[in-house]
Enzyme design. Structure first.
Site, mmCIF file in Angstrom:
data_model
loop_
_atom_site.group_PDB
_atom_site.id
_atom_site.type_symbol
_atom_site.label_atom_id
_atom_site.label_comp_id
_atom_site.label_asym_id
_atom_site.label_seq_id
_atom_site.Cartn_x
_atom_site.Cartn_y
_atom_site.Cartn_z
ATOM 1 N N GLU D 61 29.023 36.519 23.426
ATOM 2 C CA GLU D 61 28.290 35.833 22.985
ATOM 3 C C GLU D 61 28.440 34.077 23.486
ATOM 4 O O GLU D 61 27.388 33.219 23.016
ATOM 5 C CB GLU D 61 28.929 35.209 20.754
ATOM 6 C CG GLU D 61 29.000 37.209 20.913
ATOM 7 C CD GLU D 61 29.666 37.831 20.894
ATOM 8 O OE1 GLU D 61 30.193 38.137 21.656
ATOM 9 O OE2 GLU D 61 29.323 39.021 20.856
ATOM 10 N N HIS D 130 32.874 43.143 10.032
ATOM 11 C CA HIS D 130 30.794 43.419 10.280
ATOM 12 C C HIS D 130 30.282 42.886 8.675
ATOM 13 O O HIS D 130 29.296 42.755 8.277
ATOM 14 C CB HIS D 130 30.464 44.940 9.856
ATOM 15 C CG HIS D 130 31.211 45.190 11.539
ATOM 16 N ND1 HIS D 130 32.187 45.089 11.504
ATOM 17 C CD2 HIS D 130 29.866 45.176 12.896
ATOM 18 C CE1 HIS D 130 32.020 45.402 13.216
ATOM 19 N NE2 HIS D 130 30.525 46.554 13.109
HETATM 20 C C1 LIG Z 1 32.432 39.951 20.408
HETATM 21 C C2 LIG Z 1 31.979 40.944 19.548
HETATM 22 N N1 LIG Z 1 30.586 41.212 20.203
HETATM 23 C C3 LIG Z 1 30.281 42.055 19.470
HETATM 24 C C4 LIG Z 1 30.437 43.457 19.013
HETATM 25 C C5 LIG Z 1 29.720 44.678 18.741
HETATM 26 N N2 LIG Z 1 29.803 45.596 19.505
HETATM 27 C C6 LIG Z 1 30.771 46.946 19.316
HETATM 28 S S1 LIG Z 1 30.829 48.115 19.928
HETATM 29 C C7 LIG Z 1 29.989 46.976 21.138
HETATM 30 C C8 LIG Z 1 30.063 47.665 22.746
HETATM 31 C C9 LIG Z 1 31.129 47.925 23.515
HETATM 32 O O1 LIG Z 1 30.877 48.381 25.140
HETATM 33 P P1 LIG Z 1 32.161 48.945 26.152
HETATM 34 O O2 LIG Z 1 32.568 47.856 25.704
HETATM 35 O O3 LIG Z 1 31.420 49.301 26.703
HETATM 36 O O4 LIG Z 1 31.924 49.764 24.697
HETATM 37 P P2 LIG Z 1 32.219 50.814 24.143
HETATM 38 O O5 LIG Z 1 32.140 51.481 22.592
HETATM 39 O O6 LIG Z 1 31.304 51.302 25.214
HETATM 40 O O7 LIG Z 1 33.487 52.503 24.667
HETATM 41 C C10 LIG Z 1 29.511 45.343 20.712
HETATM 42 C C11 LIG Z 1 28.312 44.736 21.585
HETATM 43 C C12 LIG Z 1 31.659 43.477 18.415
HETATM 44 N N3 LIG Z 1 32.439 44.411 18.367
HETATM 45 N N4 LIG Z 1 32.571 42.317 19.409
#
Ligand SMILES: Cc1ncc(C[n+]2csc(CCOP(=O)(O)OP(=O)(O)O)c2C)c(N)n1
Ligand SMILES: Cc1ncc(C[n+]2csc(CCOP(=O)(O)OP(=O)(O)O)c2C)c(N)n1
Ligand SMILES: [Mg+2]
Ligand SMILES: [Mg+2]
Lengths: 324, 370, 370, 324
Positions: D61, D130
């Site tokens: 972000e 959320h």
């Molecule tokens: C700081 C933050 N920004 C956005 C989100 C929303 N979000 C939840 S999971 C995700 C993707 C995460 O991808 P990755 O790090 O590859 O983990 P995966 O879900 O694939 O295990 C996002 C953008 C969040 N939880 N925290």
């Protein structure tokens, strides 16, 4: 404590006492080691407690707070120094989403006894980002406590109580008072979350905290010469607010002026006005007036003394509430 | 506790084109075709910006400035990079890049307001393609990445037209390398193949913290893990900095992506005029670095190799005197801001509530001044 | 616009000890001395955690859970790492590490409350040396670094006493690799030589974004620029993950510093039960990865190489049935939190103003329920 | 606009219009491309405007906001999507120290026409982080404007006006209304910073914004059955506040209840209470009462409906102010 000392020295002594009292207390931040911090608040601590307990961190506030969370999980009691108010924001997410919520998230199983020291506010002729008043952001965040010292004795005791508190505490240090008048250190601490009537008066209650307290007391002197006695209250704790003390005073005076450096809108003054008006509606002879920083960016330092709440504006507000 | 001694030392892989003794050396990857006149021009830049710095420090001592962040010792990095960028490139400095500002045609006086407390900026970033000084460590690197995204969208990258193709130059310090923002800017630059050249001025210190607190490996190595090249240069060698930055900027303009340049130099003055390095710095370290002075070596080259006449140095000295005078008198003449101006430009369109506060404020200023 | 096709593919340098076909292969740096019984134990873990996942998804469909983040396809990484850590090591998961939780002895039911909305955690991190699930992407990596700082200060690193020396295991995703927090945790770990092992589960996706949006080079390479080793493993190979994580944890415990392990795997289910991958994912990609299933290869090894009797698989199947039943019934029996509990544990010592709100709240709940 | 549509669709259409109106408008954030955002607000935009104008960013972000600042310096008009309220905090420093202050720092030479869209608030049964209400943090920050839409028509027009505004705008989208009742889109926009009386009434003024507006209107219906007419005001803009509309109403009713989801202390309700009490001291028959989220962490979703401001609590507050 025998000899009078500055707030800077009192904080230094208080931190030393806190570190002696609990071996789990670690001080961490940028330049807190050999330099003793840019304000020398941690002067000599690394020399005496070692590099393991007084930690010069990499230059990243999210990292400072985030690693403090990890240290707390491991059972430590971190005291983080944010070098200047405006630089707390890179660490804001770790403070609001982790420090403030972790204990609740864990259903009380994990504590965050973290103290975050923030040299705060203006009046020292600094450049941008070095004169901000950030307390409201944290006061609006459940899970955090926010306190501000306004004299050497409180500084000495409050920092020790903040470090000993099992809840996270945002510790606001009014940097313009660091080297202001020396004072004796009280024999006993006042409860960390108690407001204090620093000058009794019957006509108008004036509430404030932090760097502007000396000015408010000055205002009370001047005002007394005109026969208007101000009852000056030092909040000491911004969150939680010690409303009984404030309300007791307002019930007697019927008039309230709240002052702070932070911009007016959505600030601490608004919360106090709302609570007092609700709790003492019929005792109020006049609306609660606010004397605060304006809703602007902090100005270039050549203008800060016009911009900051000052004697004239406080006295003017006092006149206004008296006119009702 | 003993004073800190730096472990990291200039490495063989550090690009150097002019030795501390003033000897031109060649580097296979960075041939630099430069005339002695051009080198003399660089000497002039170096000499003048040091004078600017000296004057500003004096003004701070006299109470005319609240603070000053000295560039002493880092002139070569800034002039080398500053002369490598084209006027249509965009530059993002920290708060110490007075040499870059000079190269961008910013009047030194325009830098003083921020430190004098009469304004927060003082020049038009658009006019000079030189961003405002940024005080929040690392923040500007993301701005640079975003600006570079704009360049790509404007179609001024990789067109092959040298007058059109544009790059971004972003400066930051060794301490800043630890900030999330800086590493995120590497993510954006790498994944997005952005036309940005990062210059990390490693002056060995972040206030009182030696660079080893930030990293146990040389900082230029940080780039590879983000998918772009990193290179270390002798930051006190203006020619190396010129050549390497020029090459990196060309790559950026030609859509070959970002580069990280670590300029290995040394902060010869306190962090700012507020700082007291005796608490953490070894005097002897200053002595070693004095021998690597970025200006002396150029002077040595010019006198010994280029037979530059003494008059040239006198002229530059004269010019410096004038510049100093300009700064001394100009600084004191800097206009104080009008109180009401506090309310200007908080918003493009001032909300009524702010306007109301402005009027109340004006009354007080009235009253106080009368 | 065409569906995205991943450019990054398993590389020769990816550590693999068990092929998709179930063949044991040796790796010079990672000899793994493991009995067939132990491998059978890993099979059991893999099989059971997949069943936990299946049940949770079903419960979400039935409205018993508000959400579920599936680990399908990532079992090997989690079980391999989960069986490599010692009980006195500390583990920091994201929100997808149900396999790690299993290895740490956390009752699957304790994971459901968070997704059911009955609590925000559900187990005691101290009891299991397993941190709460962290939802803010990347935040836990700094907590892991800080915890590791604590270990160093507690003198439980590099003492040579295996029962004493302790390490930290921190998980994060490919998308998380872009967050400032994660890179700052690398700064702390590298500069501080901290006893932490980072495992990046590269499941190729951050919700809808392919890993190429985060980096154009393999993620394990990120570590070197921070001063510690990075290595890529076949994330669907439980043996590779076990061996490499074990080695990295030993290094950490022995004060040899951090390691970054990139587990190259694939998210075989939607990001969460809310997600719709048809918008961004190629079905064919799933088919290719099915052939690399982390469980099938172990089963193949056990049946073909280890002559594991059919009874074993039946027993595990029976155990899975029981576990599933435990989850189905247990989930529905999870106690709803009492309304007033909202006010508990916001603070260790509840301020009066919060207590007052608590009482007001209690009255309303009274009124509403009556 | 002819056919009625949901708020989600209205925002999508509004963004489309904004992108058509100005080629410098770029939409950026996590998953805003093919996925169309986790709430599908940007659905189809990348397909129609291309990957250069609808940008799937890396997952960070601070990076999203920081690069938006750079794009703004280059003359672009970025619209950043923060995936969920609780995840705005990693970008907080770039918002507060850069987006909010850049124009002022540059003495007006550099503008930050950045819109930061934040799906906000609770009520959707989500997990931690959320369901946060983060508007107060930004309202307390000079240089930012903060608005919240509460119906499809406003959503459609307000997002276009926010994007067209030369000041940075924090755009609060009450996610629980995304797919609530469809509505017609008005022919003409209402000024972005104007509050609106959405239901006239003579007895008590009830002020709110965002996700709770439907509940407040419901409360007005119920209350009307008891003969108490609530005048319901949708603030629409949290900063600046359209006080004339609020004060005009309070001057008529003499009673004010302010409602919001965000925790009560140091929240928007406090500022409105403070301003109204100061400006309409003698018109107030009762203190301004607040019906808000409590000063706790957002609860597990099973408890959110008890925790969130609801009909009973609003009606109770109405009774209380009527009793004065
Ligand atoms: C700081 C933050 N920004 C956005 C989100 C929303 N979000 C939840 S999971 C995700 C993707 C995460 O991808 P990755 O790090 O590859 O983990 P995966 O879900 O694939 O295990 C996002 C953008 C969040 N939880 N925290
Ligand atoms: C986010 C942030 N944190 C802290 C500071 C205070 N501060 C100002 S300069 C400085 C050290 C910077 O070191 P470096 O990046 O090496 O740059 P240098 O000053 O050496 O040129 C610090 C900590 C700041 N300006 N911003
Ligand atoms: Mg430095
Ligand atoms: Mg992923």
């Amino acid at each position: 404590m025998t000899s009078p000392m500055t707030m800077a020295k009192a904080l230094n002594e208080g931190l030393r006492k806190a570190m002696e009292a609990d071996s789990k207390v670690v001080v961490m931040g940028e330049d807190v080691g050999k330099l003793g911090g840019v304000f020398r608040i941690t002067d000599g601590l690394q020399k005496d407690f070692g590099e393991d307990r007084v930690i010069d961190t990499p230059l990243a506030e999210a990292g400072i707070i985030g690693t403090a969370v990890g240290l707390a999980i491991r059972g430590y009691r971190p005291v983080c120094e944010i070098q200047f108010d405006g630089f707390v924001f890179p660490g804001f997410d770790q403070i609001v989403n982790q420090v403030a919520k972790f204990h609740n998230r864990s259903a009380g199983l994990v504590r965050m006894p973290i103290t975050i020291r923030i040299p705060s506010g203006g009046g020292i002729g600094a450049v941008e980002h070095h004169s901000e008043s950030v307390e409201t952001y944290f006061a609006h965040t459940a899970g955090l406590k926010v306190v501000a010292c306004a004299n050497p004795s409180d500084a000495y005791w409050m920092i020790q109580e903040a470090v000993a508190d099992d809840d996270p505490v945002i510790f606001i240090e009014p940097k313009r008072l660091y080297h202001a008048a020396k004072a004796e250190i009280a024999e006993e601490p006042t409860s960390l979350y108690a407001a204090r009537v620093v000058r009794p008066g019957e006509h108008v209650t004036v509430v404030g905290y932090g760097g502007i307290m000396p000015m408010l007391l000055e205002a009370a002197k001047v005002s007394a010469e005109d026969g208007i006695e101000l009852e000056v209250v030092d909040l000491r704790s911004v969150s939680p607010l010690d409303m009984p003390v404030v309300l007791d005073s307002v019930q007697r005076t019927g008039r309230l002026v709240v002052a702070h450096e932070a911009p007016q809108s959505f600030g601490v003054g608004a919360e106090i006005a709302a609570r007092v008006t609700e709790a003492a509606f019929y005792s109020l002879e006049a609306p609660v007036l606010r004397v605060t920083g304006y809703d602007t960016c902090y100005p270039p330092s050549r203008l800060e003394h016009e911009w900051l709440p000052n004697l004239d504006r406080v006295l003017d507000a006092v006149d206004k509430v008296m006119e009702y | 506790m003993s004073e800190h001694v730096h472990a990291v030392h200039p490495e063989p892989d550090m690009v150097q084109l002019l030795t501390p003794e003033g000897q031109r050396v060649e580097h296979p990857d960075y041939p630099l075709d430069i005339s002695d006149d051009e080198i003399a021009g660089l000497y002039r830049d170096l000499f003048l910006v040091r004078r600017i710095d000296t004057e500003a420090i004096a003004l701070q001592r006299q109470g005319e400035l609240g603070l000053w962040a000295s560039l002493l010792g880092q002139e070569a990095t800034q002039i080398g990079a500053g002369r490598a960028v084209k006027s249509h490139d965009m530059v993002f400095p920290t708060y110490r890049e007075h040499g870059l500002a000079w190269c961008r045609g910013v009047d030194p006086l325009a830098l003083l307001g921020l430190f004098r407390g009469t304004n927060l900026g003082g020049f038009d970033p658009g006019e000079h393609n030189f961003n405002m000084y940024t005080i929040v460590i690392g923040a500007q690197t993301l701005h640079a990445a975003g600006y570079a995204m704009g360049l790509v969208r404007d179609g001024v990258v990789g067109t092959g037209d040298p007058d059109r193709d544009t790059a971004v130059l972003a400066f930051f310090g060794d301490g800043a390398s630890s900030q999330g923002d800086v590493n995120e800017s590497f993510v954006w630059a790498g994944a997005g193949n952005l036309p940005v050249v990062f210059v990390c001025q490693n002056n060995q210190w972040a206030i009182s913290e030696p660079v080893e607190r930030q990293s146990r490996v040389p900082l230029y190595q940080r780039a590879s893990g983000f998918g772009f090249p990193g290179i270390r240069i002798d930051g006190n060698d203006v020619l190396a900095c010129l050549a390497v930055t020029r090459k990196a900027l060309d790559d950026a303009r030609n859509a070959l992506g970002p580069t990280l340049i670590e300029a290995f130099t040394y902060r010869m003055n306190p962090h700012t005029t507020n700082d007291d390095p005796r608490r953490y710095q070894l005097g002897s370290e200053l002595d070693t670095w004095k021998l690597k002075d970025p200006i002396e070596r150029v002077r040595a080259y010019l006198t010994r190799q280029a037979q530059t006449p003494a008059e040239f140095f006198d002229e530059v000295e004269q010019e410096a005197k004038k510049l100093a005078e300009h700064i001394r008198t100009g600084c004191r003449a800097l206009p104080d801001p009008t109180p009401e101006s506090v309310f200007d430009n908080v918003y493009v369109t001032m909300p009524d509530e702010v306007r109301a506060q402005r009027e109340e404020f004006a009354e007080f200023v009235e009253a106080m001044s009368s």
